[in-house]
Design a protein around this motif. Sequence first.
Motif, mmCIF file in Angstrom:
data_model
loop_
_atom_site.group_PDB
_atom_site.id
_atom_site.type_symbol
_atom_site.label_atom_id
_atom_site.label_comp_id
_atom_site.label_asym_id
_atom_site.label_seq_id
_atom_site.Cartn_x
_atom_site.Cartn_y
_atom_site.Cartn_z
ATOM 1 N N ALA A 338 0.918 -1.296 -0.052
ATOM 2 C CA ALA A 338 -0.119 0.110 0.015
ATOM 3 C C ALA A 338 0.867 1.292 0.050
ATOM 4 N N GLY A 339 0.540 2.186 -0.911
ATOM 5 C CA GLY A 339 1.251 3.319 -0.799
ATOM 6 C C GLY A 339 2.447 3.665 -1.873
ATOM 7 N N ILE A 344 1.959 -3.915 -12.857
ATOM 8 C CA ILE A 344 1.177 -5.068 -13.152
ATOM 9 C C ILE A 344 1.533 -5.597 -14.552
ATOM 10 N N GLU A 345 2.099 -6.641 -15.060
ATOM 11 C CA GLU A 345 2.134 -7.129 -16.369
ATOM 12 C C GLU A 345 1.116 -8.007 -16.572
ATOM 13 N N LEU A 346 0.766 -7.954 -18.013
ATOM 14 C CA LEU A 346 -0.219 -8.773 -18.580
ATOM 15 C C LEU A 346 0.322 -9.265 -19.818
ATOM 16 N N ASP A 347 0.369 -10.531 -20.037
ATOM 17 C CA ASP A 347 0.997 -11.455 -21.078
ATOM 18 C C ASP A 347 -0.445 -11.482 -22.080
ATOM 19 N N LEU A 402 1.500 -5.922 -21.835
ATOM 20 C CA LEU A 402 1.068 -4.813 -21.393
ATOM 21 C C LEU A 402 1.555 -4.500 -19.894
ATOM 22 N N ARG A 403 1.965 -3.105 -19.803
ATOM 23 C CA ARG A 403 2.476 -3.212 -18.271
ATOM 24 C C ARG A 403 1.754 -1.662 -17.809
ATOM 25 N N PHE A 404 1.221 -1.770 -16.689
ATOM 26 C CA PHE A 404 0.427 -0.773 -15.983
ATOM 27 C C PHE A 404 1.069 -0.375 -14.607
ATOM 28 N N THR A 405 1.275 0.480 -14.196
ATOM 29 C CA THR A 405 1.835 1.193 -12.949
ATOM 30 C C THR A 405 0.501 1.798 -11.988
ATOM 31 N N PHE A 406 0.411 1.193 -10.758
ATOM 32 C CA PHE A 406 -0.777 1.576 -9.944
ATOM 33 C C PHE A 406 -0.288 1.559 -8.501
ATOM 34 N N THR A 407 -0.727 2.662 -7.977
ATOM 35 C CA THR A 407 -0.601 2.586 -6.402
ATOM 36 C C THR A 407 -1.798 2.382 -5.721
ATOM 37 N N PHE A 408 -1.809 1.459 -4.847
ATOM 38 C CA PHE A 408 -3.059 1.044 -3.982
ATOM 39 C C PHE A 408 -3.020 2.074 -2.666
#
Length: 441
Positions: A338-339, A344-347, A402-408
């Motif tokens: 958290a924080g 996150i990678e998706l093939d 596909l690559r995503f950057t996310f902050t929970f």
Amino acid sequence: MLTRLFAPVLVAVLVAASVLAWPRSASAHGVGDTTEVRLAQTIAGTELTVVIRQVVRVPGPLRIDVVAYHPVRDLTIAVRVGQESDTVRLLPGRAGSHPLVLGVDEVGPHELRLHAGGELSVLPFRVLVPRAAPWERLVHGGFAGAAALLLGALLAAATARRAPAVLLGGGAGAAMVMALTVALLSARFPPAQPDGALPTAPGGPLGRPYVQARIATTPATPVVGGRFTVRLDLVDGSTGRPVDDLVLHHAALAHLVVTSPDGEFFRHVHPTRTVAGRLAVGLTVDRPGRYLVSAEVERVESGGQLVSGEFTVTGPPLPRQLRDEAVPATVRLGSPVAGRPTTIELDAGRDDLQRWLGMAGHLIVRDEEGGFLGHVHEAGSMATDPGRQEADETVADHGPTLRFTFTFPEPGRYLAWAQYVRDYRIVTVPFVVTVGTEDAR
């Protein structure tokens, strides 16, 4: 000798002046002022992207592409701008781009009206004609003056009048230096507002209040298996009047996400504008119970915001076999904290993905209780290269990763859905994320 000296300079001046004076095209714009307008619409149960192409001249043709995504059913879409109209016929299984040509007679605001399956969408856009900025007139005048003075210098030199030739030649050089200096500094000058553009409000950036939204359904109590409409009524937070100044936010006037509390039901759709201040979209659900609604909107000179609501559906559940099948995919995300940003990678398996809503992929995240919802885009397609023209929806050149950057924001359990497009089919990959704390690592 003076003639041989001035002739190349005269040619350079004339060429530069001609290039700067070359007429530019008019453009069809949404409020976001892009060269082409892309508007995602969910109408009559079909997901579309309506592309309004650049206008070459006014009056002149207006080229429109209607891009349809699977599942596609037999559907006729009537398209109208002013007094011009045409139709697009969709056939089952025939996704892809469907072009048509209408016409526009003048700059300024227009409405593109779509009728399909008893539903209406009214899309506002503006046709803009570039207007010369004051600095452009100064540059053009400087080059024109330099050309005239240089021509006079050549004539004086040809008649053996050396002093006037030198004086006129010096004036031509000064005019050219002034024009080139202004041209080089032009990037620092504010651009001229094109003809037909929406006037800037006196309040300046971020000068308007957020919208207040009421989310409701028609009928008020939907039934399982029956088609119903989700409505968003938007009013100004200060005046209470209908809000009709939404800007394009990632190729849509609004992004609406509907989920069941357990996350088994998920829809990411794009409601149509029916009248000023009202957006609507049709849905069908297969389970009774409570459904959570979140909508991303953005108005002119305000900013993006997330509005939320819910509705309840009654009736017995539909048979299990009618539910959507899960899409197999490989998701890699490590151990989120958290924080802190999480990658996150998706093939997706192959490098044949198409852009949708301007990006190669989308990630929507909701906490388990439904109080938080986040939406980010695939990192690679967000990077812009000024020298490379952005591919449109018909080009399959993204993936396979596909690559995503996310902050929970908080530790806990989150529901997530990754989306991408292949062969004009929107693929949704659901998965669950458990987020820990720094101390637990």
